[in-house]
Design a protein around this motif. Structure first.
Motif, PDB file in Angstrom:
ATOM      1  N   LEU A 192       1.695   9.627 -18.556  1.00 21.99           N
ATOM      2  CA  LEU A 192       0.598   8.827 -18.009  1.00 21.99           C
ATOM      3  C   LEU A 192       0.448   7.517 -18.767  1.00 21.99           C
ATOM      4  N   PHE A 193       0.562   7.603 -20.120  1.00 22.21           N
ATOM      5  CA  PHE A 193       0.459   6.393 -20.926  1.00 22.21           C
ATOM      6  C   PHE A 193       1.607   5.442 -20.597  1.00 22.21           C
ATOM      7  N   TRP A 194       2.796   5.970 -20.392  1.00 18.67           N
ATOM      8  CA  TRP A 194       3.956   5.125 -20.079  1.00 18.67           C
ATOM      9  C   TRP A 194       3.763   4.445 -18.728  1.00 18.67           C
ATOM     10  N   PHE A 195       3.300   5.185 -17.715  1.00 14.30           N
ATOM     11  CA  PHE A 195       3.054   4.591 -16.404  1.00 14.30           C
ATOM     12  C   PHE A 195       1.956   3.534 -16.479  1.00 14.30           C
ATOM     13  N   GLU A 226       0.830  -1.204   0.000  1.00 14.68           N
ATOM     14  CA  GLU A 226       0.000   0.000   0.000  1.00 14.68           C
ATOM     15  C   GLU A 226       0.866   1.256   0.000  1.00 14.68           C
ATOM     16  N   GLN A 227       1.938   1.234   0.762  1.00 13.70           N
ATOM     17  CA  GLN A 227       2.839   2.384   0.783  1.00 13.70           C
ATOM     18  C   GLN A 227       3.513   2.588  -0.563  1.00 13.70           C
ATOM     19  N   ASN A 228       3.905   1.477  -1.199  1.00 14.46           N
ATOM     20  CA  ASN A 228       4.522   1.583  -2.528  1.00 14.46           C
ATOM     21  C   ASN A 228       3.540   2.153  -3.542  1.00 14.46           C
ATOM     22  N   ASP A 229       2.272   1.724  -3.446  1.00 16.47           N
ATOM     23  CA  ASP A 229       1.271   2.278  -4.350  1.00 16.47           C
ATOM     24  C   ASP A 229       1.111   3.778  -4.138  1.00 16.47           C
ATOM     25  N   GLY A 230       1.157   4.207  -2.875  1.00 17.60           N
ATOM     26  CA  GLY A 230       1.078   5.640  -2.597  1.00 17.60           C
ATOM     27  C   GLY A 230       2.262   6.398  -3.160  1.00 17.60           C
ATOM     28  N   MET A 231       3.454   5.796  -3.047  1.00 13.87           N
ATOM     29  CA  MET A 231       4.639   6.432  -3.617  1.00 13.87           C
ATOM     30  C   MET A 231       4.558   6.496  -5.132  1.00 13.87           C
ATOM     31  N   VAL A 270       2.438  12.023 -10.125  1.00 14.80           N
ATOM     32  CA  VAL A 270       2.069  13.442 -10.031  1.00 14.80           C
ATOM     33  C   VAL A 270       3.286  14.328 -10.227  1.00 14.80           C
ATOM     34  N   SER A 271       4.417  13.920  -9.624  1.00 10.63           N
ATOM     35  CA  SER A 271       5.627  14.719  -9.776  1.00 10.63           C
ATOM     36  C   SER A 271       6.118  14.694 -11.210  1.00 10.63           C
ATOM     37  N   ALA A 272       6.085  13.506 -11.829  1.00  7.68           N
ATOM     38  CA  ALA A 272       6.625  13.364 -13.185  1.00  7.68           C
ATOM     39  C   ALA A 272       5.822  14.147 -14.204  1.00  7.68           C
ATOM     40  N   ILE A 273       4.485  14.086 -14.121  1.00 10.36           N
ATOM     41  CA  ILE A 273       3.670  14.764 -15.127  1.00 10.36           C
ATOM     42  C   ILE A 273       3.684  16.275 -14.936  1.00 10.36           C
ATOM     43  N   GLY A 274       4.158  16.720 -13.790  1.00 13.70           N
ATOM     44  CA  GLY A 274       4.227  18.169 -13.605  1.00 13.70           C
ATOM     45  C   GLY A 274       5.536  18.777 -14.018  1.00 13.70           C
ATOM     46  N   ILE A 320      -0.674  22.696 -26.542  1.00  4.40           N
ATOM     47  CA  ILE A 320      -0.739  21.307 -27.014  1.00  4.40           C
ATOM     48  C   ILE A 320       0.490  20.531 -26.558  1.00  4.40           C
ATOM     49  N   LEU A 321       1.641  21.190 -26.611  1.00  4.32           N
ATOM     50  CA  LEU A 321       2.872  20.545 -26.199  1.00  4.32           C
ATOM     51  C   LEU A 321       2.825  20.177 -24.713  1.00  4.32           C
ATOM     52  N   MET A 322       2.256  21.062 -23.882  1.00  2.61           N
ATOM     53  CA  MET A 322       2.149  20.775 -22.456  1.00  2.61           C
ATOM     54  C   MET A 322       1.166  19.632 -22.187  1.00  2.61           C
ATOM     55  N   VAL A 323       0.054  19.593 -22.951  1.00  8.04           N
ATOM     56  CA  VAL A 323      -0.905  18.498 -22.774  1.00  8.04           C
ATOM     57  C   VAL A 323      -0.276  17.171 -23.150  1.00  8.04           C
ATOM     58  N   LEU A 324       0.464  17.183 -24.260  1.00 10.07           N
ATOM     59  CA  LEU A 324       1.134  15.940 -24.664  1.00 10.07           C
ATOM     60  C   LEU A 324       2.172  15.510 -23.627  1.00 10.07           C
ATOM     61  N   SER A 325       2.849  16.480 -23.005  1.00  5.36           N
ATOM     62  CA  SER A 325       3.846  16.140 -21.990  1.00  5.36           C
ATOM     63  C   SER A 325       3.205  15.539 -20.746  1.00  5.36           C
ATOM     64  N   VAL A 326       1.893  15.722 -20.562  1.00  2.20           N
ATOM     65  CA  VAL A 326       1.174  15.069 -19.464  1.00  2.20           C
ATOM     66  C   VAL A 326       0.669  13.691 -19.891  1.00  2.20           C
TER      67      VAL A 326
END
Length: 325
Positions: free
Chosen positions: A313-316, A257-262, A268-272, A303-309
Protein backbone atom coordinates in the motif's frame (compact mmCIF):
# COMPACT_ATOMS: atom_id res chain seq x y z
CA UNK A 1 -54.23 22.23 -45.42
CA UNK A 2 -54.23 25.18 -47.82
CA UNK A 3 -53.05 28.60 -46.73
CA UNK A 4 -53.58 31.30 -49.34
CA UNK A 5 -51.35 34.28 -48.61
CA UNK A 6 -52.29 37.29 -50.75
CA UNK A 7 -50.43 40.56 -50.19
CA UNK A 8 -52.15 42.96 -47.86
CA UNK A 9 -54.47 40.32 -46.40
CA UNK A 10 -54.10 37.69 -43.69
CA UNK A 11 -53.45 34.10 -44.63
CA UNK A 12 -56.57 32.03 -44.69
CA UNK A 13 -57.38 28.39 -44.99
CA UNK A 14 -59.40 27.81 -48.13
CA UNK A 15 -62.48 25.78 -48.77
CA UNK A 16 -63.43 23.99 -51.99
CA UNK A 17 -65.35 27.04 -53.25
CA UNK A 18 -62.42 29.47 -53.09
CA UNK A 19 -60.53 30.33 -56.26
CA UNK A 20 -56.84 29.79 -55.57
CA UNK A 21 -55.59 30.41 -59.09
CA UNK A 22 -54.93 34.11 -58.35
CA UNK A 23 -52.94 33.54 -55.17
CA UNK A 24 -49.30 34.61 -55.43
CA UNK A 25 -48.30 32.29 -52.59
CA UNK A 26 -50.03 29.00 -51.87
CA UNK A 27 -48.78 27.30 -48.70
CA UNK A 28 -49.56 23.58 -48.43
CA UNK A 29 -49.05 22.28 -44.88
CA UNK A 30 -49.13 18.49 -44.61
CA UNK A 31 -51.50 18.35 -47.62
CA UNK A 32 -53.71 15.43 -48.47
CA UNK A 33 -53.70 13.91 -51.95
CA UNK A 34 -57.04 15.56 -52.66
CA UNK A 35 -55.65 18.98 -51.75
CA UNK A 36 -52.61 18.46 -53.94
CA UNK A 37 -54.81 17.39 -56.85
CA UNK A 38 -57.03 20.44 -56.39
CA UNK A 39 -54.01 22.78 -56.41
CA UNK A 40 -52.61 21.11 -59.52
CA UNK A 41 -55.90 21.55 -61.32
CA UNK A 42 -56.31 25.19 -60.27
CA UNK A 43 -52.75 26.24 -61.15
CA UNK A 44 -52.14 23.79 -63.99
CA UNK A 45 -48.83 22.83 -62.36
CA UNK A 46 -47.47 19.57 -61.05
CA UNK A 47 -46.96 19.61 -57.28
CA UNK A 48 -44.44 17.09 -55.92
CA UNK A 49 -45.57 14.50 -53.40
CA UNK A 50 -43.68 13.76 -50.23
CA UNK A 51 -41.74 10.83 -51.67
CA UNK A 52 -40.51 13.13 -54.46
CA UNK A 53 -39.34 15.75 -51.95
CA UNK A 54 -37.43 13.09 -50.00
CA UNK A 55 -35.28 12.13 -53.00
CA UNK A 56 -31.60 12.78 -52.38
CA UNK A 57 -30.38 13.08 -55.97
CA UNK A 58 -29.61 16.65 -56.95
CA UNK A 59 -31.46 16.18 -60.24
CA UNK A 60 -34.60 15.27 -58.29
CA UNK A 61 -34.29 18.10 -55.78
CA UNK A 62 -33.62 20.86 -58.29
CA UNK A 63 -34.91 20.85 -61.83
CA UNK A 64 -36.93 22.92 -64.26
CA UNK A 65 -39.81 21.62 -66.33
CA UNK A 66 -41.92 23.63 -68.78
CA UNK A 67 -40.78 26.92 -67.26
CA UNK A 68 -41.58 25.81 -63.70
CA UNK A 69 -38.80 25.48 -61.17
CA UNK A 70 -39.00 22.59 -58.69
CA UNK A 71 -36.82 22.92 -55.60
CA UNK A 72 -36.63 20.93 -52.39
CA UNK A 73 -34.34 20.74 -49.39
CA UNK A 74 -34.29 19.08 -45.97
CA UNK A 75 -34.97 21.57 -43.21
CA UNK A 76 -34.07 21.02 -39.58
CA UNK A 77 -36.45 21.91 -36.80
CA UNK A 78 -35.61 21.94 -33.10
CA UNK A 79 -38.19 21.46 -30.38
CA UNK A 80 -36.91 21.55 -26.80
CA UNK A 81 -34.41 18.65 -26.65
CA UNK A 82 -35.50 17.04 -29.92
CA UNK A 83 -34.31 17.87 -33.42
CA UNK A 84 -35.59 16.40 -36.65
CA UNK A 85 -35.34 17.12 -40.35
CA UNK A 86 -38.22 17.07 -42.85
CA UNK A 87 -38.30 18.00 -46.54
CA UNK A 88 -39.84 21.20 -47.83
CA UNK A 89 -40.63 21.88 -51.46
CA UNK A 90 -40.86 25.04 -53.54
CA UNK A 91 -42.66 25.20 -56.86
CA UNK A 92 -41.86 28.48 -58.57
CA UNK A 93 -43.62 29.74 -61.68
CA UNK A 94 -43.68 33.20 -63.22
CA UNK A 95 -46.75 34.17 -61.19
CA UNK A 96 -47.02 31.70 -58.33
CA UNK A 97 -45.05 30.31 -55.42
CA UNK A 98 -46.23 27.01 -53.97
CA UNK A 99 -44.61 25.77 -50.77
CA UNK A 100 -45.10 22.19 -49.61
CA UNK A 101 -44.15 21.25 -46.06
CA UNK A 102 -45.08 18.69 -43.44
CA UNK A 103 -44.67 20.61 -40.22
CA UNK A 104 -44.87 24.17 -38.98
CA UNK A 105 -41.85 26.42 -39.48
CA UNK A 106 -41.48 29.75 -37.76
CA UNK A 107 -39.96 31.46 -40.81
CA UNK A 108 -43.01 30.81 -42.96
CA UNK A 109 -45.33 32.33 -40.35
CA UNK A 110 -43.11 35.42 -40.04
CA UNK A 111 -43.17 36.03 -43.79
CA UNK A 112 -46.91 35.38 -43.88
CA UNK A 113 -47.54 38.04 -41.23
CA UNK A 114 -45.37 40.51 -43.13
CA UNK A 115 -47.37 39.90 -46.28
CA UNK A 116 -50.59 40.46 -44.32
CA UNK A 117 -49.25 43.78 -42.96
CA UNK A 118 -47.93 44.92 -46.34
CA UNK A 119 -49.43 48.11 -47.70
CA UNK A 120 -51.44 47.19 -50.83
CA UNK A 121 -50.57 50.57 -52.31
CA UNK A 122 -46.95 49.44 -52.63
CA UNK A 123 -47.97 46.66 -54.97
CA UNK A 124 -47.88 42.92 -54.65
CA UNK A 125 -44.49 41.22 -54.31
CA UNK A 126 -43.43 38.75 -56.95
CA UNK A 127 -43.16 35.04 -56.30
CA UNK A 128 -39.36 35.36 -56.43
CA UNK A 129 -39.38 38.07 -53.77
CA UNK A 130 -41.54 36.01 -51.44
CA UNK A 131 -39.31 32.95 -51.88
CA UNK A 132 -36.15 34.96 -51.15
CA UNK A 133 -37.78 36.43 -48.05
CA UNK A 134 -38.71 32.93 -46.84
CA UNK A 135 -35.15 31.73 -47.35
CA UNK A 136 -33.80 34.76 -45.47
CA UNK A 137 -36.00 33.92 -42.49
CA UNK A 138 -34.97 30.27 -42.61
CA UNK A 139 -31.31 31.35 -42.60
CA UNK A 140 -31.95 33.57 -39.58
CA UNK A 141 -33.60 30.67 -37.78
CA UNK A 142 -30.71 28.32 -38.57
CA UNK A 143 -28.30 30.98 -37.28
CA UNK A 144 -30.25 31.11 -34.00
CA UNK A 145 -30.08 27.31 -33.70
CA UNK A 146 -26.34 27.37 -34.34
CA UNK A 147 -25.86 30.06 -31.69
CA UNK A 148 -27.78 27.95 -29.18
CA UNK A 149 -25.72 24.93 -30.16
CA UNK A 150 -22.52 26.90 -29.60
CA UNK A 151 -23.66 27.97 -26.13
CA UNK A 152 -24.53 24.38 -25.24
CA UNK A 153 -21.10 23.18 -26.34
CA UNK A 154 -19.45 25.91 -24.25
CA UNK A 155 -21.38 24.69 -21.21
CA UNK A 156 -20.35 21.10 -21.93
CA UNK A 157 -16.72 22.16 -22.33
CA UNK A 158 -16.71 23.92 -18.95
CA UNK A 159 -18.32 20.88 -17.36
CA UNK A 160 -15.90 18.39 -18.90
CA UNK A 161 -12.76 20.33 -18.01
CA UNK A 162 -13.97 21.65 -14.66
CA UNK A 163 -11.62 20.99 -11.75
CA UNK A 164 -14.65 20.52 -9.52
CA UNK A 165 -15.74 17.26 -11.10
CA UNK A 166 -17.54 14.88 -8.75
CA UNK A 167 -15.22 12.58 -6.82
CA UNK A 168 -17.88 9.95 -6.35
CA UNK A 169 -17.22 7.36 -9.10
CA UNK A 170 -20.93 6.75 -9.64
CA UNK A 171 -21.68 10.47 -10.05
CA UNK A 172 -18.65 10.95 -12.29
CA UNK A 173 -19.72 8.05 -14.51
CA UNK A 174 -23.26 9.42 -14.79
CA UNK A 175 -21.90 12.87 -15.67
CA UNK A 176 -19.74 11.38 -18.43
CA UNK A 177 -22.65 9.33 -19.79
CA UNK A 178 -24.88 12.42 -19.88
CA UNK A 179 -22.10 14.35 -21.62
CA UNK A 180 -21.84 11.66 -24.29
CA UNK A 181 -25.60 11.79 -24.85
CA UNK A 182 -25.58 15.58 -25.22
CA UNK A 183 -22.60 15.50 -27.56
CA UNK A 184 -24.30 12.87 -29.72
CA UNK A 185 -27.46 14.99 -29.89
CA UNK A 186 -25.48 18.12 -30.76
CA UNK A 187 -23.48 16.26 -33.40
CA UNK A 188 -26.69 15.07 -35.07
CA UNK A 189 -28.12 18.58 -34.93
CA UNK A 190 -24.99 20.10 -36.51
CA UNK A 191 -25.15 17.49 -39.28
CA UNK A 192 -28.81 18.27 -40.01
CA UNK A 193 -28.06 22.01 -40.07
CA UNK A 194 -25.28 21.41 -42.58
CA UNK A 195 -27.67 19.48 -44.84
CA UNK A 196 -30.21 22.31 -44.59
CA UNK A 197 -27.61 24.95 -45.45
CA UNK A 198 -26.35 22.94 -48.40
CA UNK A 199 -29.88 22.59 -49.76
CA UNK A 200 -30.65 26.29 -49.30
CA UNK A 201 -27.43 27.25 -51.04
CA UNK A 202 -28.42 25.22 -54.09
CA UNK A 203 -31.91 26.71 -54.01
CA UNK A 204 -30.42 30.21 -54.10
CA UNK A 205 -28.26 29.28 -57.08
CA UNK A 206 -31.30 28.19 -59.05
CA UNK A 207 -33.29 31.26 -58.02
CA UNK A 208 -30.43 33.54 -59.08
CA UNK A 209 -30.61 32.18 -62.60
CA UNK A 210 -34.23 33.35 -62.88
CA UNK A 211 -33.86 36.91 -61.61
CA UNK A 212 -32.58 38.66 -64.73
CA UNK A 213 -35.76 40.72 -64.90
CA UNK A 214 -35.99 41.31 -61.16
CA UNK A 215 -34.85 44.54 -59.47
CA UNK A 216 -31.21 44.88 -58.53
CA UNK A 217 -32.21 45.02 -54.86
CA UNK A 218 -33.50 41.43 -55.04
CA UNK A 219 -30.31 40.25 -56.73
CA UNK A 220 -28.32 41.88 -53.94
CA UNK A 221 -30.45 40.13 -51.32
CA UNK A 222 -29.76 36.79 -52.98
CA UNK A 223 -26.00 37.45 -52.91
CA UNK A 224 -26.14 38.50 -49.24
CA UNK A 225 -28.13 35.36 -48.38
CA UNK A 226 -25.48 33.28 -50.16
CA UNK A 227 -22.72 34.91 -48.12
CA UNK A 228 -24.71 34.31 -44.93
CA UNK A 229 -24.99 30.63 -45.80
CA UNK A 230 -21.24 30.46 -46.44
CA UNK A 231 -20.48 32.01 -43.05
CA UNK A 232 -22.94 29.66 -41.32
CA UNK A 233 -21.30 26.71 -43.07
CA UNK A 234 -17.95 27.79 -41.65
CA UNK A 235 -19.46 28.15 -38.18
CA UNK A 236 -21.13 24.74 -38.50
CA UNK A 237 -17.82 23.14 -39.53
CA UNK A 238 -16.17 24.71 -36.48
CA UNK A 239 -19.01 23.38 -34.34
CA UNK A 240 -18.58 19.85 -35.70
CA UNK A 241 -14.85 20.04 -34.93
CA UNK A 242 -15.62 21.16 -31.38
CA UNK A 243 -18.09 18.31 -30.94
CA UNK A 244 -15.41 15.87 -32.06
CA UNK A 245 -12.84 17.47 -29.73
CA UNK A 246 -15.17 17.27 -26.73
CA UNK A 247 -16.10 13.71 -27.65
CA UNK A 248 -12.43 12.71 -27.72
CA UNK A 249 -11.84 14.49 -24.41
CA UNK A 250 -14.82 12.79 -22.79
CA UNK A 251 -13.71 9.39 -24.01
CA UNK A 252 -10.25 10.19 -22.67
CA UNK A 253 -11.67 10.93 -19.22
CA UNK A 254 -13.67 7.70 -19.39
CA UNK A 255 -10.42 5.84 -20.11
CA UNK A 256 -8.82 7.54 -17.11
CA UNK A 257 -11.75 6.48 -14.92
CA UNK A 258 -11.38 2.93 -16.17
CA UNK A 259 -7.64 3.00 -15.50
CA UNK A 260 -8.30 4.21 -11.97
CA UNK A 261 -10.70 1.31 -11.48
CA UNK A 262 -8.09 -1.12 -12.75
CA UNK A 263 -5.58 0.37 -10.31
CA UNK A 264 -7.91 -0.36 -7.42
CA UNK A 265 -8.33 -3.94 -8.59
CA UNK A 266 -4.57 -4.24 -8.98
CA UNK A 267 -3.97 -2.96 -5.45
CA UNK A 268 -6.58 -5.30 -3.97
CA UNK A 269 -5.08 -8.24 -5.83
CA UNK A 270 -1.51 -7.34 -4.90
CA UNK A 271 -2.10 -6.87 -1.17
CA UNK A 272 -3.90 -10.18 -1.00
CA UNK A 273 -1.14 -12.25 -2.56
CA UNK A 274 1.54 -12.07 0.16
CA UNK A 275 -0.76 -12.66 3.17
CA UNK A 276 -2.22 -15.65 1.35
CA UNK A 277 1.30 -16.93 0.66
CA UNK A 278 2.36 -16.51 4.27
CA UNK A 279 -0.80 -18.14 5.60
CA UNK A 280 -0.30 -20.99 3.15
CA UNK A 281 3.29 -21.55 4.23
CA UNK A 282 2.51 -21.61 7.94
CA UNK A 283 -0.55 -23.72 7.38
CA UNK A 284 1.56 -26.62 6.09
CA UNK A 285 2.21 -27.96 9.62
CA UNK A 286 5.48 -29.71 8.73
CA UNK A 287 7.30 -31.05 11.77
CA UNK A 288 10.65 -29.53 10.75
CA UNK A 289 9.30 -25.98 10.46
CA UNK A 290 11.33 -23.83 12.94
CA UNK A 291 8.34 -21.69 13.90
CA UNK A 292 5.98 -24.63 14.49
CA UNK A 293 6.86 -25.04 18.14
CA UNK A 294 8.01 -21.45 18.67
CA UNK A 295 6.14 -19.61 21.40
CA UNK A 296 5.84 -16.39 19.35
CA UNK A 297 5.32 -18.08 15.97
CA UNK A 298 1.63 -17.18 15.73
CA UNK A 299 1.95 -13.40 16.45
CA UNK A 300 5.06 -13.39 14.27
CA UNK A 301 3.07 -14.73 11.28
CA UNK A 302 0.26 -12.20 11.92
CA UNK A 303 2.69 -9.29 12.04
CA UNK A 304 4.35 -10.56 8.90
CA UNK A 305 0.99 -10.67 7.08
CA UNK A 306 0.12 -7.13 8.23
CA UNK A 307 3.45 -5.85 7.00
CA UNK A 308 2.90 -7.62 3.67
CA UNK A 309 -0.28 -5.52 3.30
CA UNK A 310 1.12 -2.20 4.53
CA UNK A 311 4.30 -2.22 2.44
CA UNK A 312 2.55 -2.67 -0.97
CA UNK A 313 0.00 0.00 0.00
CA UNK A 314 2.84 2.37 0.87
CA UNK A 315 4.55 1.59 -2.45
CA UNK A 316 1.35 2.23 -4.44
CA UNK A 317 0.81 5.47 -2.54
CA UNK A 318 4.33 6.65 -3.34
CA UNK A 319 3.64 6.04 -7.02
CA UNK A 320 0.55 8.25 -6.84
CA UNK A 321 -2.07 5.59 -7.51
CA UNK A 322 -4.30 6.97 -4.76
CA UNK A 323 -4.33 10.54 -6.07
CA UNK A 324 -2.03 13.49 -5.36
CA UNK A 325 0.55 12.96 -2.65
Amino acid sequence: MFLVRPAGAPARETGPDVDISKAVWLDLINPTLDEVARAEKALNTHIPRRNELEEIESSSRHHEQDGTLYLSTPLVRREENTAFSLPIGFVLTDNHLITVRYTDYYGFDIVGRRQAERDPAKGSPSANEILVEIIEEIINRLADILEGLGRDLDAISKRVFSTGSPRDPARAAEMLRETLRRLGHNGDLASMIRDSLLGLDRVLIYIGDRTEKEPQALKTRIKVAGRDIASLNDFDAQTVNKVQFLLDATLGFISIEQNDGMKVLTVVSAIGILPTLIAGIYGMNFHDMPELSWKYGYPYSLILMVLSVILPLFWFWRRGWFGAR
